[in-house]
Design an enzyme around this catalytic site. Sequence first.
Site, PDB file in Angstrom:
ATOM      1  N   GLU A   1      29.135  36.235  37.594  1.00 49.69           N
ATOM      2  CA  GLU A   1      29.701  35.207  38.463  1.00 49.69           C
ATOM      3  C   GLU A   1      28.247  34.656  38.769  1.00 49.69           C
ATOM      4  O   GLU A   1      28.404  33.056  38.792  1.00 49.69           O
ATOM      5  CB  GLU A   1      30.614  35.602  39.696  1.00 49.69           C
ATOM      6  CG  GLU A   1      32.069  36.065  39.055  1.00 49.69           C
ATOM      7  CD  GLU A   1      33.010  36.999  40.007  1.00 49.69           C
ATOM      8  OE1 GLU A   1      32.483  37.114  41.147  1.00 49.69           O
ATOM      9  OE2 GLU A   1      33.736  37.269  39.325  1.00 49.69           O
TER      10      GLU A   1
ATOM     11  N   LYS B   1      33.426  40.818  46.485  1.00 50.85           N
ATOM     12  CA  LYS B   1      33.198  39.243  46.271  1.00 50.85           C
ATOM     13  C   LYS B   1      33.453  38.334  47.624  1.00 50.85           C
ATOM     14  O   LYS B   1      33.049  38.998  48.600  1.00 50.85           O
ATOM     15  CB  LYS B   1      34.324  38.697  45.269  1.00 50.85           C
ATOM     16  CG  LYS B   1      34.153  39.571  44.016  1.00 50.85           C
ATOM     17  CD  LYS B   1      34.663  39.099  42.829  1.00 50.85           C
ATOM     18  CE  LYS B   1      34.836  40.169  41.740  1.00 50.85           C
ATOM     19  NZ  LYS B   1      35.074  39.524  40.189  1.00 50.85           N
TER      20      LYS B   1
ATOM     21  N   HIS C   1      25.245  39.706  38.653  1.00 49.59           N
ATOM     22  CA  HIS C   1      26.867  39.920  38.525  1.00 49.59           C
ATOM     23  C   HIS C   1      27.025  38.537  37.454  1.00 49.59           C
ATOM     24  O   HIS C   1      26.248  37.494  37.599  1.00 49.59           O
ATOM     25  CB  HIS C   1      27.484  39.926  39.746  1.00 49.59           C
ATOM     26  CG  HIS C   1      29.206  39.840  39.590  1.00 49.59           C
ATOM     27  ND1 HIS C   1      29.742  39.013  39.053  1.00 49.59           N
ATOM     28  CD2 HIS C   1      29.795  41.012  39.544  1.00 49.59           C
ATOM     29  CE1 HIS C   1      31.126  39.572  38.884  1.00 49.59           C
ATOM     30  NE2 HIS C   1      31.139  40.724  39.342  1.00 49.59           N
TER      31      HIS C   1
ATOM     32  N   SER D   1      38.651  44.446  35.311  1.00 50.86           N
ATOM     33  CA  SER D   1      40.143  44.797  35.463  1.00 50.86           C
ATOM     34  C   SER D   1      40.191  46.360  35.407  1.00 50.86           C
ATOM     35  O   SER D   1      41.335  46.980  34.775  1.00 50.86           O
ATOM     36  CB  SER D   1      40.956  44.218  34.101  1.00 50.86           C
ATOM     37  OG  SER D   1      40.846  42.999  34.424  1.00 50.86           O
TER      38      SER D   1
ATOM     39  N   ASN E   1      33.216  45.979  44.451  1.00 45.08           N
ATOM     40  CA  ASN E   1      32.935  44.590  44.892  1.00 45.08           C
ATOM     41  C   ASN E   1      33.798  43.570  45.382  1.00 45.08           C
ATOM     42  O   ASN E   1      35.003  43.057  44.589  1.00 45.08           O
ATOM     43  CB  ASN E   1      32.339  44.144  43.367  1.00 45.08           C
ATOM     44  CG  ASN E   1      31.857  42.360  43.458  1.00 45.08           C
ATOM     45  OD1 ASN E   1      31.344  41.971  44.799  1.00 45.08           O
ATOM     46  ND2 ASN E   1      31.493  41.893  42.391  1.00 45.08           N
TER      47      ASN E   1
ATOM     48  N   GLU F   1      29.916  44.848  32.084  1.00 41.32           N
ATOM     49  CA  GLU F   1      31.080  44.242  32.520  1.00 41.32           C
ATOM     50  C   GLU F   1      31.259  42.901  31.607  1.00 41.32           C
ATOM     51  O   GLU F   1      30.699  41.776  31.699  1.00 41.32           O
ATOM     52  CB  GLU F   1      31.069  43.276  33.782  1.00 41.32           C
ATOM     53  CG  GLU F   1      30.673  44.593  34.896  1.00 41.32           C
ATOM     54  CD  GLU F   1      30.940  44.244  36.253  1.00 41.32           C
ATOM     55  OE1 GLU F   1      31.897  44.591  36.974  1.00 41.32           O
ATOM     56  OE2 GLU F   1      30.676  42.842  36.733  1.00 41.32           O
TER      57      GLU F   1
ATOM     58  N   GLY G   1      38.372  39.935  36.142  1.00 43.79           N
ATOM     59  CA  GLY G   1      39.486  39.469  36.995  1.00 43.79           C
ATOM     60  C   GLY G   1      40.651  38.674  36.052  1.00 43.79           C
ATOM     61  O   GLY G   1      41.657  37.872  36.895  1.00 43.79           O
TER      62      GLY G   1
HETATM   63  C1  PEP Z   1      33.799  42.344  39.126  1.00 46.90           C
HETATM   64  O1  PEP Z   1      33.778  41.675  39.749  1.00 46.90           O
HETATM   65  O2  PEP Z   1      32.762  43.097  39.030  1.00 46.90           O
HETATM   66  C2  PEP Z   1      34.999  43.054  38.551  1.00 46.90           C
HETATM   67  C3  PEP Z   1      34.999  43.911  37.488  1.00 46.90           C
HETATM   68  O3  PEP Z   1      36.044  42.603  38.840  1.00 46.90           O
HETATM   69  P1  PEP Z   1      37.788  42.807  38.489  1.00 46.90           P
HETATM   70  O4  PEP Z   1      37.777  44.382  38.577  1.00 46.90           O
HETATM   71  O5  PEP Z   1      38.511  42.237  39.408  1.00 46.90           O
HETATM   72  O6  PEP Z   1      37.715  42.499  36.954  1.00 46.90           O
END
Ligand code: PEP
Length: 253
Positions: free
Chosen positions: A97, A11, A95, A213, A9, A167, A173
């Site tokens: 976000e 973003k 997601h 992460s 992703n 997630e 992040g």
């Molecule tokens: C994500 O945006 O779905 C995500 C898991 O980000 P990160 O790997 O940076 O934690």
Amino acid sequence: MRRPFIAGNWKMNLTQSDCRSLATDLAAGLATSEGCDVAICPPFVYLETVLNAAAGSALKVGAQNLYPEPSGAFTGEVSAPMLADLGVTYAILGHSERRHILGETDAQVYSKVKAALGSGLLPIVCVGETLEQREAGRTNDVVSTQFHGSLGELSEEEFAIITIAYEPVWAIGTGKVATPEQAEEVHSNLRNVIESRYNSSVAAAVRIQYGGSVKPDNVTELMAQENIDGALVGGASLTPESFLGIVHGAIGQ
Ligand code: PEP
């Protein structure tokens, strides 16, 4: 056997030339990696650039969102038929976000999932708890409610096309990865919830990615868990070395 699935992703990151070169490097690097589905999800405006760079390779391309209506007076939005028309394969929906920054609800996610399925796109549907919800002992309730609200009305045939990404919001992040045991506990519980809603063969077949992460050095132990079938990767999907490292780590190469 569930085939591993790693999705990146991107973003709201990168320029057009960054996207072209990252997708080109990934497409070349994947030529030899088999046994895993791999997708990248760039910003809408760079989808065509990335589709061209990935053409003819094992790399598939996804969108990060879509609008549930097929067309009309929805300024600034992008529909599922438009994405399918471009040649996009996947769509990340719900997601965290979008849920937390833009206030997206389970009902809206469900309508987006239906629109994606109606256009032949393969949804990757995200669920996950906040730190506050985890600390209050509500993780499984939150994830189960998100599952029922975002996916639970689908027919068995429709649900068979879905990938779920668990997630935890506190791990996205932040560099704080869930331990393999923490992730496995939620994945296994979610598979039980799916079994209760559908049946054991549907629950056994659905792929559940972990996201939060994920890096080349933690993906192998996450993937070693029985109910973790892949990863949705944010930050570490932005360089060819780390994303290919995750793909290879996921399949034990
Ligand atoms: C994500 O945006 O779905 C995500 C898991 O980000 P990160 O790997 O940076 O934690």
